[in-house]
Design a protein around this motif. Structure first.
Motif, PDB file in Angstrom:
ATOM      1  N   VAL A   1       0.828  -1.214   0.000  1.00 41.77           N
ATOM      2  CA  VAL A   1       0.000   0.000   0.000  1.00 41.77           C
ATOM      3  C   VAL A   1       0.857   1.256   0.000  1.00 41.77           C
ATOM      4  N   THR A   2       1.920   1.276   0.790  1.00 38.35           N
ATOM      5  CA  THR A   2       2.777   2.456   0.870  1.00 38.35           C
ATOM      6  C   THR A   2       3.416   2.758  -0.478  1.00 38.35           C
ATOM      7  N   THR A   3       3.914   1.732  -1.144  1.00 40.91           N
ATOM      8  CA  THR A   3       4.544   1.917  -2.452  1.00 40.91           C
ATOM      9  C   THR A   3       3.515   2.354  -3.488  1.00 40.91           C
ATOM     10  N   ALA A   4       2.332   1.739  -3.454  1.00 44.93           N
ATOM     11  CA  ALA A   4       1.269   2.125  -4.389  1.00 44.93           C
ATOM     12  C   ALA A   4       0.877   3.584  -4.168  1.00 44.93           C
ATOM     13  N   ASN A   5       0.798   3.994  -2.915  1.00 46.29           N
ATOM     14  CA  ASN A   5       0.478   5.381  -2.595  1.00 46.29           C
ATOM     15  C   ASN A   5       1.563   6.321  -3.118  1.00 46.29           C
ATOM     16  N   LEU A   6       2.815   5.914  -2.978  1.00 44.97           N
ATOM     17  CA  LEU A   6       3.930   6.706  -3.500  1.00 44.97           C
ATOM     18  C   LEU A   6       3.801   6.863  -5.023  1.00 44.97           C
ATOM     19  N   ILE A   7       3.492   5.782  -5.702  1.00 42.25           N
ATOM     20  CA  ILE A   7       3.355   5.831  -7.167  1.00 42.25           C
ATOM     21  C   ILE A   7       2.218   6.773  -7.552  1.00 42.25           C
ATOM     22  N   VAL A   8       1.079   6.674  -6.868  1.00 47.32           N
ATOM     23  CA  VAL A   8      -0.054   7.560  -7.164  1.00 47.32           C
ATOM     24  C   VAL A   8       0.339   9.009  -6.924  1.00 47.32           C
ATOM     25  N   ASN A   9       1.051   9.266  -5.823  1.00 45.46           N
ATOM     26  CA  ASN A   9       1.461  10.642  -5.524  1.00 45.46           C
ATOM     27  C   ASN A   9       2.455  11.179  -6.559  1.00 45.46           C
ATOM     28  N   ILE A  10       3.364  10.343  -7.010  1.00 43.17           N
ATOM     29  CA  ILE A  10       4.314  10.763  -8.048  1.00 43.17           C
ATOM     30  C   ILE A  10       3.561  11.049  -9.349  1.00 43.17           C
ATOM     31  N   LEU A  11       2.674  10.122  -9.736  1.00 42.09           N
ATOM     32  CA  LEU A  11       1.869  10.342 -10.949  1.00 42.09           C
ATOM     33  C   LEU A  11       1.088  11.649 -10.841  1.00 42.09           C
ATOM     34  N   SER A  12       0.470  11.855  -9.703  1.00 44.01           N
ATOM     35  CA  SER A  12      -0.342  13.052  -9.487  1.00 44.01           C
ATOM     36  C   SER A  12       0.498  14.330  -9.538  1.00 44.01           C
ATOM     37  N   GLY A  13       1.616  14.320  -8.829  1.00 47.45           N
ATOM     38  CA  GLY A  13       2.475  15.507  -8.812  1.00 47.45           C
ATOM     39  C   GLY A  13       3.038  15.844 -10.178  1.00 47.45           C
ATOM     40  N   LEU A  14       3.476  14.835 -10.905  1.00 45.45           N
ATOM     41  CA  LEU A  14       4.023  15.089 -12.240  1.00 45.45           C
ATOM     42  C   LEU A  14       2.929  15.508 -13.220  1.00 45.45           C
ATOM     43  N   LEU A  15       1.737  14.946 -13.051  1.00 43.80           N
ATOM     44  CA  LEU A  15       0.622  15.352 -13.901  1.00 43.80           C
ATOM     45  C   LEU A  15       0.263  16.816 -13.645  1.00 43.80           C
ATOM     46  N   LEU A  16       0.250  17.211 -12.382  1.00 42.33           N
ATOM     47  CA  LEU A  16      -0.007  18.611 -12.043  1.00 42.33           C
ATOM     48  C   LEU A  16       1.070  19.504 -12.654  1.00 42.33           C
TER      49      LEU A  16
END
Length: 185
Positions: free
Chosen positions: A142-157
């Protein structure tokens, strides 16, 4: 006592609402112009959805379901986890996804600014992406998946703001290399 809303009418309206929101966003959303564009009236929208916020939430839930269904149907790259991460980044940074991402960011800003209607929804939708990421990788906690989502989100922004695709893609490639070499996915 009134009749219950017809779910088929609501489903058709929801598709049209999603299309409208993806094109116009929620920043200045008013029910009258929305209803006019949908060839209905504001009372009917309230009848089917209860509030403007609920209408937006249901439209975003529909958009997320559509995105996840399309991604789930896509084959996983057979090469390795890094190739899968790069595939996901290509999807999330594509023109087809950007309008959904922008809409989600608008709702997140509303939540940050105290709109209580969106707070739990934002947590729920991000949790849906975390679960999806976990489903794509056998070793992803879960922690790694959350990190991936946050990276995707930040880079998309960053992409929506700066439009510097080359720099942003290079950043994601560096992240994908780091996380896969660390054995997290």
């Amino acid at each position: 006592m009134g009749r219950d809303p017809d779910p088929t009418i609501k489903a058709v309206l929801l598709e049209k609402i999603l299309e409208y929101l993806l094109k116009h966003g929620i920043q200045d959303l008013s029910l009258r112009p929305l209803a006019k564009a949908l060839k209905t009236n504001g009372r009917m929208l309230i009848y089917h959805f209860g509030s403007k916020e609920q209408l937006i939430i249901e439209a975003l839930e529909l958009a997320q379901r559509k995105q996840i269904q399309a991604l789930t149907k896509s084959p996983k790259p057979k090469a390795n986890s890094e190739a899968e991460l790069l595939f996901l980044w290509q999807w999330f940074s594509s023109e087809n996804f950007l309008s959904f991402g922008k809409l989600l960011f608008e709702v997140e800003v509303q939540s940050i600014n105290g709109n209580i209607h969106y707070s739990s929804f934002v947590t729920q939708i991000l949790g849906g992406w975390v679960s999806f990421i976990q489903s794509r990788f056998s070793k992803c906690d879960v922690t790694t998946a959350n990190l991936i989502v946050n990276i995707l989100s930040g880079l998309l922004l960053d992409k929506l703001i700066s439009k510097d695709t080359k720099r942003i893609n290079a950043s994601f490639e560096a992240f994908a290399t780091l996380i896969t070499k660390g054995g997290k996915v």
